[in-house]
Write an enzyme that holds these catalytic residues in place. Structure first.
Site, PDB file in Angstrom:
ATOM      1  N   GLN A  50      -8.007  -7.229  -3.309  1.00 40.16           N
ATOM      2  CA  GLN A  50      -6.637  -7.621  -2.940  1.00 40.16           C
ATOM      3  C   GLN A  50      -6.502  -9.144  -2.910  1.00 40.16           C
ATOM      4  O   GLN A  50      -5.545  -9.704  -3.455  1.00 40.16           O
ATOM      5  CB  GLN A  50      -6.258  -7.066  -1.555  1.00 40.16           C
ATOM      6  CG  GLN A  50      -5.746  -5.653  -1.547  1.00 40.16           C
ATOM      7  CD  GLN A  50      -4.319  -5.535  -2.104  1.00 40.16           C
ATOM      8  OE1 GLN A  50      -3.719  -6.487  -2.581  1.00 40.16           O
ATOM      9  NE2 GLN A  50      -3.791  -4.336  -2.050  1.00 40.16           N
TER      10      GLN A  50
ATOM     11  N   ASP B  37       0.872  -1.180   0.000  1.00 45.73           N
ATOM     12  CA  ASP B  37       0.000   0.000   0.000  1.00 45.73           C
ATOM     13  C   ASP B  37       0.910   1.231   0.000  1.00 45.73           C
ATOM     14  O   ASP B  37       1.477   1.582   1.036  1.00 45.73           O
ATOM     15  CB  ASP B  37      -0.897  -0.008   1.246  1.00 45.73           C
ATOM     16  CG  ASP B  37      -1.865   1.172   1.265  1.00 45.73           C
ATOM     17  OD1 ASP B  37      -1.723   2.097   0.438  1.00 45.73           O
ATOM     18  OD2 ASP B  37      -2.775   1.163   2.121  1.00 45.73           O
TER      19      ASP B  37
ATOM     20  N   HIS C  62      -1.356  10.051   0.088  1.00 41.87           N
ATOM     21  CA  HIS C  62      -0.586   8.967   0.711  1.00 41.87           C
ATOM     22  C   HIS C  62       0.656   9.428   1.462  1.00 41.87           C
ATOM     23  O   HIS C  62       0.956   8.932   2.538  1.00 41.87           O
ATOM     24  CB  HIS C  62      -0.200   7.915  -0.330  1.00 41.87           C
ATOM     25  CG  HIS C  62       0.312   6.660   0.318  1.00 41.87           C
ATOM     26  ND1 HIS C  62      -0.544   5.728   0.865  1.00 41.87           N
ATOM     27  CD2 HIS C  62       1.563   6.216   0.577  1.00 41.87           C
ATOM     28  CE1 HIS C  62       0.176   4.749   1.406  1.00 41.87           C
ATOM     29  NE2 HIS C  62       1.454   5.017   1.237  1.00 41.87           N
TER      30      HIS C  62
ATOM     31  N   ASN D  16     -11.552   5.209  -2.199  1.00 41.70           N
ATOM     32  CA  ASN D  16     -10.975   6.551  -2.292  1.00 41.70           C
ATOM     33  C   ASN D  16     -12.067   7.609  -2.124  1.00 41.70           C
ATOM     34  O   ASN D  16     -11.833   8.659  -1.532  1.00 41.70           O
ATOM     35  CB  ASN D  16     -10.272   6.746  -3.642  1.00 41.70           C
ATOM     36  CG  ASN D  16      -9.188   5.703  -3.890  1.00 41.70           C
ATOM     37  OD1 ASN D  16      -9.244   4.610  -3.335  1.00 41.70           O
ATOM     38  ND2 ASN D  16      -8.220   6.020  -4.727  1.00 41.70           N
TER      39      ASN D  16
HETATM   40  P1  NAI Z   1      -6.370  11.046  -8.387  1.00 40.44           P
HETATM   41  O1  NAI Z   1      -5.262  11.017  -9.363  1.00 40.44           O
HETATM   42  O2  NAI Z   1      -7.709  10.523  -8.748  1.00 40.44           O
HETATM   43  O3  NAI Z   1      -6.595  12.535  -7.844  1.00 40.44           O
HETATM   44  C1  NAI Z   1      -5.576  13.450  -7.575  1.00 40.44           C
HETATM   45  C2  NAI Z   1      -6.027  14.791  -8.157  1.00 40.44           C
HETATM   46  O4  NAI Z   1      -5.125  15.806  -7.742  1.00 40.44           O
HETATM   47  C3  NAI Z   1      -6.025  14.781  -9.696  1.00 40.44           C
HETATM   48  O5  NAI Z   1      -7.306  15.135 -10.185  1.00 40.44           O
HETATM   49  C4  NAI Z   1      -4.950  15.814 -10.061  1.00 40.44           C
HETATM   50  O6  NAI Z   1      -5.274  16.513 -11.243  1.00 40.44           O
HETATM   51  C5  NAI Z   1      -4.957  16.719  -8.838  1.00 40.44           C
HETATM   52  N1  NAI Z   1      -3.715  17.474  -8.648  1.00 40.44           N
HETATM   53  C6  NAI Z   1      -2.426  17.107  -8.921  1.00 40.44           C
HETATM   54  N2  NAI Z   1      -1.579  18.098  -8.640  1.00 40.44           N
HETATM   55  C7  NAI Z   1      -2.327  19.130  -8.165  1.00 40.44           C
HETATM   56  C8  NAI Z   1      -2.020  20.442  -7.707  1.00 40.44           C
HETATM   57  N3  NAI Z   1      -0.775  20.906  -7.708  1.00 40.44           N
HETATM   58  N4  NAI Z   1      -3.038  21.217  -7.279  1.00 40.44           N
HETATM   59  C9  NAI Z   1      -4.320  20.780  -7.297  1.00 40.44           C
HETATM   60  N5  NAI Z   1      -4.679  19.550  -7.741  1.00 40.44           N
HETATM   61  C10 NAI Z   1      -3.684  18.740  -8.158  1.00 40.44           C
HETATM   62  O7  NAI Z   1      -5.820  10.273  -7.086  1.00 40.44           O
HETATM   63  P2  NAI Z   1      -6.700   9.738  -5.863  1.00 40.44           P
HETATM   64  O8  NAI Z   1      -7.074   8.333  -6.109  1.00 40.44           O
HETATM   65  O9  NAI Z   1      -7.721  10.743  -5.541  1.00 40.44           O
HETATM   66  O10 NAI Z   1      -5.575   9.675  -4.729  1.00 40.44           O
HETATM   67  C11 NAI Z   1      -4.965  10.846  -4.214  1.00 40.44           C
HETATM   68  C12 NAI Z   1      -3.982  10.458  -3.098  1.00 40.44           C
HETATM   69  O11 NAI Z   1      -4.688   9.885  -2.004  1.00 40.44           O
HETATM   70  C13 NAI Z   1      -2.945   9.416  -3.490  1.00 40.44           C
HETATM   71  O12 NAI Z   1      -1.731   9.695  -2.834  1.00 40.44           O
HETATM   72  C14 NAI Z   1      -3.528   8.128  -2.959  1.00 40.44           C
HETATM   73  O13 NAI Z   1      -2.552   7.133  -2.792  1.00 40.44           O
HETATM   74  C15 NAI Z   1      -4.140   8.597  -1.670  1.00 40.44           C
HETATM   75  N6  NAI Z   1      -5.228   7.818  -1.086  1.00 40.44           N
HETATM   76  C16 NAI Z   1      -5.434   8.014   0.254  1.00 40.44           C
HETATM   77  C17 NAI Z   1      -6.453   7.354   0.906  1.00 40.44           C
HETATM   78  C18 NAI Z   1      -6.651   7.553   2.359  1.00 40.44           C
HETATM   79  O14 NAI Z   1      -7.404   6.801   2.971  1.00 40.44           O
HETATM   80  N7  NAI Z   1      -6.055   8.523   2.981  1.00 40.44           N
HETATM   81  C19 NAI Z   1      -7.347   6.433   0.191  1.00 40.44           C
HETATM   82  C20 NAI Z   1      -7.076   6.341  -1.226  1.00 40.44           C
HETATM   83  C21 NAI Z   1      -6.057   7.021  -1.826  1.00 40.44           C
END
Ligand code: NAI
Length: 479
Positions: free
Chosen positions: A412, A140, A347, A237
């Site tokens: 998974q 993860d 993350h 997510n």
């Molecule tokens: P995603 O790729 O769907 O969304 C990220 C978004 O951030 C994209 O739309 C992108 O265009 C935008 N972005 C990138 N740079 C940016 C900036 N400088 N300013 C504003 N927006 C920007 O990814 P997702 O699935 O939403 O995951 C995001 C993060 O969260 C990852 O690191 C992932 O591993 C993590 N995650 C955390 C969880 C938790 O429980 N805390 C659960 C699932 C994912």
């Protein structure tokens, strides 16, 4: 080591409390429990030695015990220094039928509040199944996979490079972990990598790392991208963060969210769930995005979309969800309102420039309670930073609830079965699970919610060009 079992957890006496929570979670995880029933006799993971690096929570405990019931030998660490639930870790070590004096469960190396040195020591422990290495990784964020890849790289070079002044603290810790490993056994990770049939990766950030390795030809074993199963990223997510974001903010600060202005940086899956979560509490939510499609989605969902610079001085709550780095800088934080709340749900901890904040002249840090810190600026204003910039839903609360994690973790388990039982079918590339398995995961969760599915007639199926039993959508469909 007790009763022949290696482990490093906070306190085995917490096991009973953990077991009660696991028992309740099992009822909320119908996908995992159905998987246990389906494979009760065939035990497809018999012979698998699974090295798991994923937040050591109650929900993960149900995943670990499912892997065990399917025949696997398992070792586990958390993939974040703050995300372990100590009672869950204790219960997994003790096992369903053991006692704290006679533990008979799974070796877990995880506790809440590890240092980075301890974190990488734990990760290193993953790879020692007696005198063998693992043959599967369940990751993860990709730290376990990273350690193997870096280990192999340095073993091939014959030495671990010296850290430079510019290397972040965490990278220095990785280097020293690998230096010790290489000194003890110069081919350890090379042998470990050769034995690994594959890795299944949970999250967007880890998947990103895997595609990078695949692109440069460095990927050492096949990988399944679990994140991009629809029943993972479009549920965990999104709906997971919708639940656990405000849970984290509330437990950390107990500040009323209604009426406040909250900024969510990023409107991907996590951003969508986070924005809805804050709006559900009555916050006025503002989005920042770099992608015009996601920005348009946010606008059409009714959110104001602007830049951070526009609102940094007036907003009350800031949440980063981008998986990118340096989103909120020390300069931004210097301009924020008194007692603005700053947290990250992506993350890694570099979305908020914590290193820059710590180095800002005149800034002092006060611990309000563990994982909640006030940073005071020389001009008298202060900000509240959650979980030291690490994912706040797991640092300040207990992460996503069981039902949504049942979807993620059923993917998974299926991915582990695929890679372990069909080694010849996958090359050193990154794959996603076939759609019929994605649909199966969803199907396993319908009854619990009282969902009644409409059945296609043969004629309707023929008309839209699908099989009556599915899959119902082409691979390019986006949901
Ligand atoms: P995603 O790729 O769907 O969304 C990220 C978004 O951030 C994209 O739309 C992108 O265009 C935008 N972005 C990138 N740079 C940016 C900036 N400088 N300013 C504003 N927006 C920007 O990814 P997702 O699935 O939403 O995951 C995001 C993060 O969260 C990852 O690191 C992932 O591993 C993590 N995650 C955390 C969880 C938790 O429980 N805390 C659960 C699932 C994912």
């Amino acid at each position: 080591k007790v009763n022949g079992l290696e482990f490093a957890v906070a306190d085995l006496k917490l096991a009973e409390a953990g077991r009660h929570q696991i028992r309740l979670a099992e009822h909320e995880m119908p996908g995992l429990m159905a998987t246990r029933r389906e494979y009760a006799d065939s035990k497809p993971l018999k012979g698998a030695r699974v090295a798991g690096s994923l937040h050591m929570t109650v929900q993960t405990a149900v995943l670990i015990e499912t892997l065990k019931e399917l025949g696997a030998d398992v070792r586990w660490v958390s993939c974040n220094i703050f995300s372990t639930q100590d009672e869950a870790a204790a219960a997994v070590v003790v096992g369903p039928n053991g006692t704290p004096e006679q533990p008979e469960g799974v070796p877990v190396f995880a506790w809440k509040g590890e240092t980075l040195e301890e974190y990488w020591w734990c990760t290193d422990q993953l790879f020692q199944f007696g005198d063998q290495g693992p043959n599967m990784i369940l990751d993860d964020g990709g730290d376990a996979t990273l350690l193997v890849h870096k280990g192999v790289e340095f073993e091939a070079a014959g030495a671990v490079p010296e850290a430079t002044e510019d290397d972040p603290h965490e990278y220095r810790v990785i280097l020293s972990t690998l230096k010790a490993s290489l000194a003890a056994d110069s081919k350890r990770f090379t042998r470990i990598a050769e034995g690994i049939k594959g890795v299944t990766e949970e999250t967007t950030t880890g998947v990103h790392r895997l595609y990078e390795f695949a692109k440069t030809g460095e990927l050492l074993f096949p990988a399944i991208n679990v994140n991009d199963s629809v029943t993972k990223s479009k549920f965990d997510n999104k709906y997971g963060c919708r639940h656990s974001l405000v849970d984290g903010i509330n437990r950390a600060t107990d500040t009323l969210i209604g009426g406040k202005v909250a900024v969510v940086c990023g409107y991907g899956d996590v951003g969508k769930g986070s924005a809805e979560s804050l709006r559900g509490q009555g916050a006025r939510v503002i989005i920042t995005e770099i992608d015009p499609i996601c920005a348009l989605q946010a606008a059409m969902d009714g959110f104001q979309v602007t830049t951070l610079e526009d609102v940094v001085e007036t907003a009350d709550i800031f949440v980063t969800t981008t998986g990118n780095f340096n989103i909120i800088t020390a300069e931004h934080m210097a301009k924020m309102k008194h007692q603005a709340i700053v947290g990250n749900i992506g993350h890694f901890d570099n979305e908020i420039d914590m290193a820059g904040l710590e180095k800002t002249p005149g800034v002092t840090k006060v611990e309000i309670k563990p994982q909640v810190h006030e940073y005071r600026f020389p001009d008298g204003h202060s900000i509240i930073v959650l979980s030291e910039g690490r994912l706040l839903n797991l640092g300040n609360a207990t992460g996503h609830p069981s039902f949504v994690m049942s979807n993620s973790f059923t993917n998974q388990v299926m991915a582990q079965i695929e890679l372990f039982t069909k080694p010849g079918e996958y090359g050193k590339q990154v794959y996603v699970l076939p759609k019929h398995l994605d649909e199966k995961v969803a199907r396993l969760h319908l009854d619990a919610l009282g969902v009644k599915l409409t059945k296609l007639t043969k004629e309707q199926a023929a008309y839209i060009g699908v099989d009556v039993e599915g899959p119902y959508k082409p691979d390019h469909y986006r949901y």
